[in-house]
Write a protein that holds these residues in place. Structure first.
Motif, PDB file in Angstrom:
ATOM      1  N   MET A   1       0.588  -1.382  -0.011  1.00 20.92           N
ATOM      2  CA  MET A   1       0.014   0.375   0.501  1.00 20.92           C
ATOM      3  C   MET A   1       0.804   0.853   0.458  1.00 20.92           C
ATOM      4  O   MET A   1       0.667   2.154  -0.324  1.00 20.92           O
ATOM      5  N   ALA A   2       2.070   1.399   0.558  1.00 23.99           N
ATOM      6  CA  ALA A   2       2.352   2.731   0.811  1.00 23.99           C
ATOM      7  C   ALA A   2       3.392   2.533  -1.011  1.00 23.99           C
ATOM      8  O   ALA A   2       3.616   3.988  -1.357  1.00 23.99           O
ATOM      9  N   GLU A   3       4.628   2.068  -0.752  1.00 25.29           N
ATOM     10  CA  GLU A   3       4.850   1.789  -2.428  1.00 25.29           C
ATOM     11  C   GLU A   3       3.951   2.723  -3.128  1.00 25.29           C
ATOM     12  O   GLU A   3       3.958   3.349  -4.400  1.00 25.29           O
ATOM     13  N   GLY A   4       2.406   2.537  -3.186  1.00 25.93           N
ATOM     14  CA  GLY A   4       1.714   2.121  -4.444  1.00 25.93           C
ATOM     15  C   GLY A   4       0.933   3.028  -4.125  1.00 25.93           C
ATOM     16  O   GLY A   4      -0.264   3.824  -4.956  1.00 25.93           O
ATOM     17  N   GLY A   5       1.547   4.443  -3.360  1.00 31.68           N
ATOM     18  CA  GLY A   5       0.512   5.673  -2.449  1.00 31.68           C
ATOM     19  C   GLY A   5      -1.242   5.570  -2.603  1.00 31.68           C
ATOM     20  O   GLY A   5      -1.523   6.457  -2.851  1.00 31.68           O
ATOM     21  N   LEU A   6      -1.377   4.224  -2.103  1.00 37.47           N
ATOM     22  CA  LEU A   6      -2.796   3.595  -1.915  1.00 37.47           C
ATOM     23  C   LEU A   6      -2.914   4.944  -0.217  1.00 37.47           C
ATOM     24  O   LEU A   6      -2.951   4.727   0.280  1.00 37.47           O
ATOM     25  N   ASP A   7      -4.963   5.416  -0.822  1.00 38.22           N
ATOM     26  CA  ASP A   7      -5.338   5.319   0.161  1.00 38.22           C
ATOM     27  C   ASP A   7      -5.423   4.456   1.459  1.00 38.22           C
ATOM     28  O   ASP A   7      -5.380   3.170   0.860  1.00 38.22           O
ATOM     29  N   ALA A   8      -5.872   5.006   2.373  1.00 37.52           N
ATOM     30  CA  ALA A   8      -5.932   4.172   3.310  1.00 37.52           C
ATOM     31  C   ALA A   8      -7.473   3.147   3.274  1.00 37.52           C
ATOM     32  O   ALA A   8      -8.438   4.091   3.274  1.00 37.52           O
ATOM     33  N   PRO A   9      -7.850   1.314   3.318  1.00 34.36           N
ATOM     34  CA  PRO A   9      -8.826   0.917   2.720  1.00 34.36           C
ATOM     35  C   PRO A   9      -9.802   1.695   3.985  1.00 34.36           C
ATOM     36  O   PRO A   9      -9.877   1.625   5.679  1.00 34.36           O
ATOM     37  N   LYS A  10     -11.499   1.782   3.486  1.00 39.50           N
ATOM     38  CA  LYS A  10     -12.792   2.096   4.565  1.00 39.50           C
ATOM     39  C   LYS A  10     -12.404   0.998   5.351  1.00 39.50           C
ATOM     40  O   LYS A  10     -13.363   1.229   6.536  1.00 39.50           O
ATOM     41  N   SER A  11     -12.135  -0.365   4.438  1.00 37.52           N
ATOM     42  CA  SER A  11     -12.582  -2.028   5.439  1.00 37.52           C
ATOM     43  C   SER A  11     -11.383  -2.395   5.763  1.00 37.52           C
ATOM     44  O   SER A  11     -11.323  -3.394   4.718  1.00 37.52           O
ATOM     45  N   PRO A  12     -10.492  -1.807   6.381  1.00 32.10           N
ATOM     46  CA  PRO A  12      -9.477  -2.656   6.766  1.00 32.10           C
ATOM     47  C   PRO A  12      -8.775  -4.374   6.495  1.00 32.10           C
ATOM     48  O   PRO A  12      -8.238  -5.030   6.305  1.00 32.10           O
ATOM     49  N   ASP A  13     -10.329  -4.658   7.936  1.00 31.78           N
ATOM     50  CA  ASP A  13     -10.205  -6.235   7.726  1.00 31.78           C
ATOM     51  C   ASP A  13      -9.868  -6.890   6.710  1.00 31.78           C
ATOM     52  O   ASP A  13      -9.848  -7.845   6.177  1.00 31.78           O
ATOM     53  N   LYS A  14     -11.275  -6.532   5.679  1.00 31.06           N
ATOM     54  CA  LYS A  14     -12.104  -7.032   4.405  1.00 31.06           C
ATOM     55  C   LYS A  14     -10.500  -6.400   3.237  1.00 31.06           C
ATOM     56  O   LYS A  14     -10.325  -7.789   2.187  1.00 31.06           O
ATOM     57  N   ALA A  15      -9.965  -5.682   3.044  1.00 24.92           N
ATOM     58  CA  ALA A  15      -8.967  -5.909   2.303  1.00 24.92           C
ATOM     59  C   ALA A  15      -7.700  -5.982   2.312  1.00 24.92           C
ATOM     60  O   ALA A  15      -7.033  -6.962   1.848  1.00 24.92           O
ATOM     61  N   PHE A  16      -7.661  -6.805   4.011  1.00 25.53           N
ATOM     62  CA  PHE A  16      -6.104  -7.503   4.207  1.00 25.53           C
ATOM     63  C   PHE A  16      -7.073  -8.988   4.034  1.00 25.53           C
ATOM     64  O   PHE A  16      -6.001  -9.424   3.372  1.00 25.53           O
ATOM     65  N   ALA A  17      -7.423  -9.627   4.553  1.00 31.03           N
ATOM     66  CA  ALA A  17      -8.469 -10.209   3.854  1.00 31.03           C
ATOM     67  C   ALA A  17      -8.268 -10.576   2.686  1.00 31.03           C
ATOM     68  O   ALA A  17      -7.530 -12.036   2.194  1.00 31.03           O
ATOM     69  N   GLY A  18      -8.439  -9.878   1.749  1.00 32.89           N
ATOM     70  CA  GLY A  18      -8.369  -9.678  -0.083  1.00 32.89           C
ATOM     71  C   GLY A  18      -7.527  -9.962  -0.031  1.00 32.89           C
ATOM     72  O   GLY A  18      -6.877 -10.970  -1.262  1.00 32.89           O
ATOM     73  N   PHE A  19      -6.194  -8.891   0.264  1.00 34.92           N
ATOM     74  CA  PHE A  19      -5.349  -9.665  -0.047  1.00 34.92           C
ATOM     75  C   PHE A  19      -4.173 -10.663   0.271  1.00 34.92           C
ATOM     76  O   PHE A  19      -4.068 -11.401  -0.659  1.00 34.92           O
ATOM     77  N   CYS A  20      -4.789 -11.256   1.290  1.00 36.38           N
ATOM     78  CA  CYS A  20      -4.300 -12.293   1.630  1.00 36.38           C
ATOM     79  C   CYS A  20      -4.476 -13.674   0.795  1.00 36.38           C
ATOM     80  O   CYS A  20      -4.139 -14.220   0.334  1.00 36.38           O
ATOM     81  N   ARG A  21      -6.049 -13.177   0.460  1.00 39.21           N
ATOM     82  CA  ARG A  21      -6.718 -14.330  -0.745  1.00 39.21           C
ATOM     83  C   ARG A  21      -5.632 -14.296  -2.203  1.00 39.21           C
ATOM     84  O   ARG A  21      -5.602 -15.082  -2.815  1.00 39.21           O
ATOM     85  N   LYS A  22      -5.701 -13.270  -2.465  1.00 41.29           N
ATOM     86  CA  LYS A  22      -5.048 -13.535  -4.301  1.00 41.29           C
ATOM     87  C   LYS A  22      -3.328 -13.573  -3.881  1.00 41.29           C
ATOM     88  O   LYS A  22      -3.010 -14.482  -5.080  1.00 41.29           O
ATOM     89  N   TRP A  23      -2.693 -13.573  -2.322  1.00 40.53           N
ATOM     90  CA  TRP A  23      -1.722 -14.172  -2.449  1.00 40.53           C
ATOM     91  C   TRP A  23      -1.222 -15.606  -2.479  1.00 40.53           C
ATOM     92  O   TRP A  23      -0.301 -16.764  -2.808  1.00 40.53           O
ATOM     93  N   TYR A  24      -2.653 -16.518  -2.131  1.00 40.73           N
ATOM     94  CA  TYR A  24      -2.185 -17.726  -1.642  1.00 40.73           C
ATOM     95  C   TYR A  24      -2.866 -18.250  -3.124  1.00 40.73           C
ATOM     96  O   TYR A  24      -2.250 -19.408  -3.612  1.00 40.73           O
ATOM     97  N   GLU A  25      -3.756 -17.241  -3.874  1.00 40.07           N
ATOM     98  CA  GLU A  25      -4.354 -18.103  -5.102  1.00 40.07           C
ATOM     99  C   GLU A  25      -3.022 -17.749  -5.875  1.00 40.07           C
ATOM    100  O   GLU A  25      -2.699 -18.908  -6.760  1.00 40.07           O
ATOM    101  N   ARG A  26      -2.608 -16.843  -6.189  1.00 40.66           N
ATOM    102  CA  ARG A  26      -0.816 -16.762  -7.000  1.00 40.66           C
ATOM    103  C   ARG A  26       0.493 -17.553  -6.410  1.00 40.66           C
ATOM    104  O   ARG A  26       0.717 -18.394  -7.303  1.00 40.66           O
ATOM    105  N   ARG A  27      -0.183 -18.243  -4.361  1.00 40.64           N
ATOM    106  CA  ARG A  27       1.680 -18.521  -4.884  1.00 40.64           C
ATOM    107  C   ARG A  27       1.246 -20.227  -3.658  1.00 40.64           C
ATOM    108  O   ARG A  27       2.370 -20.984  -4.281  1.00 40.64           O
ATOM    109  N   GLY A  28      -0.406 -20.330  -3.785  1.00 40.74           N
ATOM    110  CA  GLY A  28      -0.723 -21.580  -3.240  1.00 40.74           C
ATOM    111  C   GLY A  28       0.156 -21.523  -1.989  1.00 40.74           C
ATOM    112  O   GLY A  28       0.235 -21.064  -0.576  1.00 40.74           O
ATOM    113  N   ALA A  29       0.539 -23.038  -0.642  1.00 40.13           N
ATOM    114  CA  ALA A  29       0.894 -23.620   0.788  1.00 40.13           C
ATOM    115  C   ALA A  29       2.184 -22.423   0.189  1.00 40.13           C
ATOM    116  O   ALA A  29       2.696 -23.236  -0.805  1.00 40.13           O
ATOM    117  N   PRO A  30       2.638 -22.489   1.268  1.00 35.35           N
ATOM    118  CA  PRO A  30       4.656 -22.379   1.590  1.00 35.35           C
ATOM    119  C   PRO A  30       4.946 -23.199   1.324  1.00 35.35           C
ATOM    120  O   PRO A  30       4.470 -24.693   1.484  1.00 35.35           O
TER     121      PRO A  30
END
Length: 351
Positions: free
Chosen positions: A322-351
């Motif tokens: 978020m900092a590197e992209g200069g993004l505004d603070a999300p209105k629903s941080p919990d939802k935005a963070f969960a969405g980020f984690c979901r995308k992370w997992y979809e693209r990388r799978g299990a560690p």
């Protein structure tokens, strides 16, 4: 017939017009935005002639792949990408204002041509029509591995385009563009980066692609470097390594003389291309703990979205992104963070 209206019934006729089915692009000061997904891979052709090559990219494991297939008109080009940038910019600006958006956007052709520094005569409108054809015709196939299950996804860059209104001389006035779920999901997850307006002034396709790569990987770092061979792969150039070195060297020489590359100076040293941050990007308010607070349940939801991953590590990655992209603070941080984690997992799978 009685004129009386039952008390439980509205005195107004039902609204029979379709509302909310499309988003109208009318924010004239929207900052240019590019989606990180298509910045990561050389999806768009650098050729000025029809490019009918099928491109396939795989990760280091060879399990995950992305394949780009052209239509009979050829692959979408880096200049066709202007249509996506314009639509993404408008949608992100609307989201920042709390407006409702849709993946179907309605825009004025003239506004798009002006915003992307294109000519507004007949040539500009014909080029825009051709861009829409290539964007809809270019298909992407990719696999997503989630929970040990592989899912194949096949889609076009845009699902469809429609000319809503056209003048008597055949010049389009209004267009509807339906973005693919792939692009729209990236917007909703705020996986976008702000681009310099001078991006649209870059003459050479290779300059545009190099800037995109620097914007994604260098971000706000003081310096970032990449080997010439790796840069060529990320650019999707079909030139020989010798010819690619010559092309990059010409850009470096021009940049040393004119400082024309936006946001980053470009230099070469011992087989590497070096990007130096010019510190010209707007200093948006950084996303900090004070601006973004997660609830106690946020990490629990993150574990469900990305099983096996260290959610505190993912939180650091999310805040850095978020900092590197200069993004505004999300209105629903919990939802935005969960969405980020979901995308992370979809693209990388299990560690």
């Amino acid at each position: 017939m009685s004129d009386l209206v039952p008390s439980d019934r509205s005195p107004l006729l039902p609204d029979r017009q379709e509302q909310g089915d499309f988003f109208v692009c009318d924010i004239f000061d929207a900052a240019p935005k590019g989606d990180m997904a298509s910045m990561a891979h050389p999806i768009f052709s650098l050729s000025t002639k029809p490019d009918r090559r099928v491109r396939r990219y795989e990760d280091a494991t060879g399990r995950n792949y992305l394949e780009v297939r052209p239509s009979s008109e050829g692959l979408a080009t880096i200049h066709d990408r202007d249509v996506l940038i314009y639509c993404i910019s408008q949608i992100v600006a609307a989201l920042n204002r709390g407006q409702k958006v849709s993946r179907t956007v309605r825009l004025k052709a003239y506004d798009l041509l002006k915003a992307t520094n294109r000519v507004t005569d007949g040539r500009g409108y014909e080029a825009l029509k051709s861009a829409l054809v290539r964007l809809q015709g270019t298909q992407i196939e990719t696999n997503i591995v989630t929970g040990g299950t592989e899912q194949m996804d096949l889609f076009s860059i845009i699902d469809r385009a429609r000319i809503v209104r056209e003048t008597r001389d055949g010049r389009m006035q209004e267009i509807e563009v339906q973005l693919s779920d792939w692009v729209f999901n990236a917007i909703q997850a705020r996986e976008v980066l702000t681009l310099s307006r001078d991006y649209f002034r870059l003459r050479k396709p290779l300059e545009r692609r190099i800037y995109e790569i620097a914007r994604k990987h260098c971000g706000r770092q003081a310096e970032w470097k990449i080997s010439l061979e790796m840069l060529q792969r990320k650019c999707g150039s079909s030139s020989t390594i010798r010819e690619f070195r010559r092309l990059v060297a010409a850009i470096v020489e021009q940049d040393a003389s004119h400082d024309h590359m936006p946001d980053y100076a470009v230099r070469m040293e011992e087989g590497f291309v070096v990007f130096l941050n010019r510190n010209t990007m707007p200093r948006d308010e950084p996303v900090t703990e004070a601006l973004v607070r997660l609830s106690p349940r946020a990490h629990e939801r993150a574990r469900e979205a990305a099983p096996g991953w260290d959610v505190y590590l993912l939180e650091q990655e999310w805040r850095r992104w978020m900092a590197e992209g200069g993004l505004d603070a999300p209105k629903s941080p919990d939802k935005a963070f969960a969405g980020f984690c979901r995308k992370w997992y979809e693209r990388r799978g299990a560690p």
